[in-house]
Scaffold this motif. Sequence first.
Motif, PDB file in Angstrom:
ATOM      1  N   PRO A 156       0.829  -1.223   0.000  1.00  0.00           N
ATOM      2  CA  PRO A 156       0.000   0.000   0.000  1.00  0.00           C
ATOM      3  C   PRO A 156       0.850   1.255   0.000  1.00  0.00           C
ATOM      4  N   LEU A 157       1.744   1.371  -1.001  1.00  0.00           N
ATOM      5  CA  LEU A 157       2.642   2.519  -1.051  1.00  0.00           C
ATOM      6  C   LEU A 157       2.025   3.645  -1.875  1.00  0.00           C
ATOM      7  N   ALA A 158       0.811   4.030  -1.478  1.00  0.00           N
ATOM      8  CA  ALA A 158       0.105   5.095  -2.186  1.00  0.00           C
ATOM      9  C   ALA A 158      -0.768   5.847  -1.202  1.00  0.00           C
ATOM     10  N   LEU A 159      -0.874   7.130  -1.431  1.00  0.00           N
ATOM     11  CA  LEU A 159      -1.738   7.961  -0.602  1.00  0.00           C
ATOM     12  C   LEU A 159      -2.687   8.732  -1.511  1.00  0.00           C
ATOM     13  N   PRO A 160      -3.986   8.613  -1.265  1.00  0.00           N
ATOM     14  CA  PRO A 160      -4.960   9.317  -2.108  1.00  0.00           C
ATOM     15  C   PRO A 160      -4.997  10.811  -1.810  1.00  0.00           C
ATOM     16  N   ASP A 177       5.463  17.896  10.477  1.00  0.00           N
ATOM     17  CA  ASP A 177       6.388  17.388  11.493  1.00  0.00           C
ATOM     18  C   ASP A 177       5.915  16.023  11.975  1.00  0.00           C
ATOM     19  N   LEU A 178       6.406  14.975  11.324  1.00  0.00           N
ATOM     20  CA  LEU A 178       5.977  13.627  11.675  1.00  0.00           C
ATOM     21  C   LEU A 178       6.580  13.137  12.989  1.00  0.00           C
ATOM     22  N   SER A 179       7.579  13.829  13.503  1.00  0.00           N
ATOM     23  CA  SER A 179       8.203  13.408  14.763  1.00  0.00           C
ATOM     24  C   SER A 179       7.302  13.642  15.973  1.00  0.00           C
ATOM     25  N   LYS A 180       6.254  14.438  15.802  1.00  0.00           N
ATOM     26  CA  LYS A 180       5.369  14.780  16.923  1.00  0.00           C
ATOM     27  C   LYS A 180       4.520  13.604  17.388  1.00  0.00           C
ATOM     28  N   ASN A 181       4.219  12.668  16.505  1.00  0.00           N
ATOM     29  CA  ASN A 181       3.345  11.545  16.841  1.00  0.00           C
ATOM     30  C   ASN A 181       1.999  12.040  17.369  1.00  0.00           C
ATOM     31  N   VAL A 182       1.284  12.753  16.514  1.00  0.00           N
ATOM     32  CA  VAL A 182      -0.007  13.344  16.874  1.00  0.00           C
ATOM     33  C   VAL A 182      -1.068  12.263  17.036  1.00  0.00           C
ATOM     34  N   THR A 183      -1.843  12.336  18.122  1.00  0.00           N
ATOM     35  CA  THR A 183      -2.935  11.395  18.327  1.00  0.00           C
ATOM     36  C   THR A 183      -4.188  11.908  17.633  1.00  0.00           C
ATOM     37  N   PHE A 184      -5.142  11.018  17.438  1.00  0.00           N
ATOM     38  CA  PHE A 184      -6.390  11.404  16.776  1.00  0.00           C
ATOM     39  C   PHE A 184      -7.152  12.421  17.625  1.00  0.00           C
ATOM     40  N   ASN A 185      -7.105  12.241  18.929  1.00  0.00           N
ATOM     41  CA  ASN A 185      -7.763  13.174  19.847  1.00  0.00           C
ATOM     42  C   ASN A 185      -7.140  14.565  19.741  1.00  0.00           C
ATOM     43  N   LEU A 198     -14.434  13.681  12.037  1.00  0.00           N
ATOM     44  CA  LEU A 198     -13.133  13.566  11.390  1.00  0.00           C
ATOM     45  C   LEU A 198     -12.895  12.140  10.871  1.00  0.00           C
ATOM     46  N   ALA A 199     -13.318  11.158  11.658  1.00  0.00           N
ATOM     47  CA  ALA A 199     -13.163   9.760  11.240  1.00  0.00           C
ATOM     48  C   ALA A 199     -13.969   9.485   9.970  1.00  0.00           C
ATOM     49  N   ARG A 200     -15.214  10.005   9.944  1.00  0.00           N
ATOM     50  CA  ARG A 200     -16.064   9.818   8.754  1.00  0.00           C
ATOM     51  C   ARG A 200     -15.451  10.508   7.537  1.00  0.00           C
ATOM     52  N   LEU A 201     -14.800  11.658   7.779  1.00  0.00           N
ATOM     53  CA  LEU A 201     -14.181  12.418   6.699  1.00  0.00           C
ATOM     54  C   LEU A 201     -13.035  11.631   6.068  1.00  0.00           C
ATOM     55  N   ASN A 207     -10.980   6.801   1.830  1.00  0.00           N
ATOM     56  CA  ASN A 207     -11.293   5.370   1.973  1.00  0.00           C
ATOM     57  C   ASN A 207     -10.312   4.625   2.871  1.00  0.00           C
ATOM     58  N   MET A 208      -9.824   5.303   3.902  1.00  0.00           N
ATOM     59  CA  MET A 208      -9.008   4.641   4.909  1.00  0.00           C
ATOM     60  C   MET A 208      -9.127   5.408   6.221  1.00  0.00           C
ATOM     61  N   SER A 209      -8.797   4.740   7.303  1.00  0.00           N
ATOM     62  CA  SER A 209      -8.879   5.376   8.615  1.00  0.00           C
ATOM     63  C   SER A 209      -7.696   6.320   8.820  1.00  0.00           C
TER      64      SER A 209
END
Length: 271
Positions: A156-160, A177-185, A198-201, A207-209
């Motif tokens: 799955p090396l693709a991002l829509p 900044d991917l080093s932050k490790n942001v949570t969904f909350n 946001l989850a529905r969006l 088409n992915m979580s």
Amino acid sequence: MNSEKDYIDRYYMTEVDKYSDSIYCHHTVMGEHVEEHQHHKGQFLYTEGGIVFLKTPEKSYFLPARHYIWIPAGTRHSIHPSSPTVIMRNLYFPKFDTDSLFYEKINIYPVNDLLIELIMFSNRWNGNIHKSDEPNYTLAKSFKLILPELSQSELPLALPYPNNPLLIQVITYLEKDLSKNVTFNELSEHFDVGERTLARLFQKEINMSFIQYYTILRMLTALKLLLDEKLSIKEVSNRVGYHSLPTFSNTFHKIIGVRPSEYVKKKSYLL
């Protein structure tokens, strides 16, 4: 060849599809990038010397070393190498009566040792291979026919691409900044939008979580960073928000198919 446009017109728009029933083979140094185009033939693309982004109107694909991408006939795409010295190895195939559904999907697959040998064997071909060009035509056709058997695990090396303005902002924020490790909350609070909304969006738009998207984004970034010899695996792990090396290694293995240590060891061979 006076310009990049002349090259694209002559090679991509003219030569590949000049003969509808030929197999077309082309190996070349890529240069800067190849603008959006399409072919009547299906394309096998393998690269050496760096990584490549391939963009369609729907998704951005990431093609790392030791992988190939199958591009179905008629798919509009542009190609963007990490370096102008990346070598492209292309085989373009007409449709055969025996073609399965495999050839109708754009996907990225790991390359095993047998396929590497076949790719290297194809170096002797250049331009159109016609049915009368035996045994080359039979060998080239066999190359295509064996792909489904050698390509059991798509990656799955693709991002829509999202269209929703809010989700575009969310993804841009994550990429900064991917080093932050942001949570969904935390993401929900930062953009002042409910977690369910946001989850529905995410599901509706791409088409992915969230966690699926975020994990693939981080692993694709890790692949790019691992190609930089100045960064250790631990440094790469931290840069993409994994402060536990075993967790990073396990996640990388799940998405990419090899562990980061194996990828680094093979890097000189793969490139």
